[in-house]
Design an enzyme around this catalytic site. Sequence first.
Site, PDB file in Angstrom:
ATOM      1  N   HIS A   1       4.804  -8.197  -4.577  1.00  0.00           N
ATOM      2  CA  HIS A   1       3.461  -8.554  -4.086  1.00  0.00           C
ATOM      3  C   HIS A   1       3.115 -10.003  -4.424  1.00  0.00           C
ATOM      4  O   HIS A   1       2.471 -10.237  -5.467  1.00  0.00           O
ATOM      5  CB  HIS A   1       2.419  -7.653  -4.754  1.00  0.00           C
TER       6      HIS A   1
ATOM      7  N   GLY B   1       0.872  -1.175   0.000  1.00  0.00           N
ATOM      8  CA  GLY B   1       0.000   0.000   0.000  1.00  0.00           C
ATOM      9  C   GLY B   1       0.901   1.214   0.000  1.00  0.00           C
ATOM     10  O   GLY B   1       1.818   1.297  -0.806  1.00  0.00           O
TER      11      GLY B   1
ATOM     12  N   CYS C   1       6.169  -5.298   0.214  1.00  0.00           N
ATOM     13  CA  CYS C   1       6.317  -3.960  -0.363  1.00  0.00           C
ATOM     14  C   CYS C   1       6.207  -2.861   0.711  1.00  0.00           C
ATOM     15  O   CYS C   1       7.124  -2.725   1.509  1.00  0.00           O
ATOM     16  CB  CYS C   1       5.358  -3.771  -1.530  1.00  0.00           C
TER      17      CYS C   1
ATOM     18  N   GLU D   1       0.855 -11.696  -3.166  1.00  0.00           N
ATOM     19  CA  GLU D   1      -0.613 -11.795  -3.060  1.00  0.00           C
ATOM     20  C   GLU D   1      -1.313 -11.367  -4.337  1.00  0.00           C
ATOM     21  O   GLU D   1      -2.480 -11.694  -4.533  1.00  0.00           O
ATOM     22  CB  GLU D   1      -1.106 -10.982  -1.852  1.00  0.00           C
TER      23      GLU D   1
ATOM     24  N   ILE E   1       5.496  -3.097  -7.688  1.00  0.00           N
ATOM     25  CA  ILE E   1       4.741  -1.865  -7.953  1.00  0.00           C
ATOM     26  C   ILE E   1       5.320  -0.740  -7.093  1.00  0.00           C
ATOM     27  O   ILE E   1       5.189  -0.765  -5.872  1.00  0.00           O
ATOM     28  CB  ILE E   1       3.243  -2.035  -7.618  1.00  0.00           C
ATOM     29  N   ARG E   2       5.971   0.180  -7.732  1.00  0.00           N
ATOM     30  CA  ARG E   2       6.660   1.265  -7.001  1.00  0.00           C
ATOM     31  C   ARG E   2       7.372   0.676  -5.773  1.00  0.00           C
ATOM     32  O   ARG E   2       7.217   1.142  -4.641  1.00  0.00           O
ATOM     33  CB  ARG E   2       5.684   2.363  -6.605  1.00  0.00           C
TER      34      ARG E   2
HETATM   35  N1  GLN Z   1       5.761   3.031  -2.932  1.00  0.00           N
HETATM   36  C1  GLN Z   1       5.047   2.551  -1.800  1.00  0.00           C
HETATM   37  C2  GLN Z   1       5.631   3.073  -0.496  1.00  0.00           C
HETATM   38  O1  GLN Z   1       6.630   3.684  -0.486  1.00  0.00           O
HETATM   39  C3  GLN Z   1       5.011   1.045  -1.734  1.00  0.00           C
HETATM   40  C4  GLN Z   1       4.229   0.522  -2.903  1.00  0.00           C
HETATM   41  C5  GLN Z   1       3.607  -0.814  -2.690  1.00  0.00           C
HETATM   42  O2  GLN Z   1       3.346  -1.273  -1.568  1.00  0.00           O
HETATM   43  N2  GLN Z   1       3.293  -1.419  -3.804  1.00  0.00           N
HETATM   44  O3  GLN Z   1       5.060   2.875   0.516  1.00  0.00           O
END
Ligand code: GLN
Length: 183
Positions: A168, A46, A78, A170, A132-133
Amino acid sequence: MRVGVLALQGDVREHVRLLKEIGADPVAVKTREALDDVEGIVLPGGESTTIGFLLEKFELMDPLRKRIEDGMPTLGTCAGAILLASRIDGGDVPKLGVLDATMHRNAYGTQIESFEDDVDVEGAGTMHAVFIRAPIVEGVGEGVEVLATCRERPVVVRQGNVIAATFHPELADETGLHRMLLT
Ligand code: GLN
């Protein structure tokens, strides 16, 4: 095993579904009472700044840290992995600091640099990893095992009861790390 999924922000439902699939008993954790009642916990992906802020606001940061330090099996994915780290670059994130690692937030680039790859995870086999990021793990302390690397960077690390993945599992229906949490 009754496994909590920290449910303040992020992809809670996906972790709950995966945990059910492997026969665990998942519980959404939003309160101190719920936290006291679980035997393991997943910190979802998140936005780590938001989750960290809410952990402090709801007075869960200290009790959660204590449970993890006392040995509760913990998996962070993440943003969840970022929150576990002792050192965080790239933003002011309230942290748990239970994993001797440096995480650099968003260091692969912006959203368009998000990517997927197959990674070999020691003890869990090959899994499809959705980044993802994601943060980059820039360094780990001596007591931290690197269980998987991708693009020459650690992407799954473990320090005793604490497992952190920068991707991720999940979102790709990969249950290996959740199974590792239960054993
Ligand atoms: N970029 C988000 C952060 O710094 C992490 C992204 C993710 O959980 N997919 O919290």
